[in-house]
Design an enzyme around this catalytic site. Structure first.
Site: not given
Ligand code: 5GP
Ligand code: ZN
Length: 112
Positions: A29, A85, A91-92, A98-99
């Site tokens: 990330d 999310n 909250g995406q 995605h994880l």
């Protein structure tokens, strides 16, 4: 389609790879929220979890297994958290499933 994570999967936008196979790609990330913060995405575009139909069941299982495999390889023997999310209230912020794999520190509950 102008999808950020599709472009990362295709290598058009640079990322730091952590794991990859025929179905999934995992990368660091860009704004880590824990000492280990990895994103695991399907190579194929799926917008969000609630858009994954029955044909994606095996793929969803594969993504979860991938997260556990990365956690093992990263030595997260004391535990970790997987977050998906989903949608605006979830909250995406990037519309490609995605994880999040978060580890290396103690997590709190409940999440914000
Ligand atoms: P969400 O908020 O959708 O659950 O998570 C999106 C994640 O993608 C965030 O943790 C954010 O830091 C990460 N992210 C956004 N843009 C980029 C990027 O260009 N590269 C990488 N590696 N991560 C990104
Ligand atoms: Zn995409």
């Amino acid at each position: 389609m102008n999808c950020l994570f599709c472009q990362i999967v295709e290598g058009k936008i640079p990322s730091t790879p952590v794991f990859q196979d025929d179905q999934s790609y995992a990368f660091a990330d860009i704004s880590p929220k824990a000492p280990v913060h990895v994103l695991i995405v399907p190579r194929e575009h799926i917008g969000r979890l609630d858009q994954a139909d029955e044909s994606k069941r095996a793929l969803l299982g594969h993504l979860l297994w991938t997260a556990a495999e990365i956690a093992r390889k990263q030595g997260l023997a004391n535990g970790y958290r997987i977050v998906v999310n989903t949608g605006e209230e979830g909250g995406q912020t990037v519309d490609h499933l995605h994880l999040h794999l978060l580890g290396g520190r103690e997590m709190t509950w409940p999440p914000g």
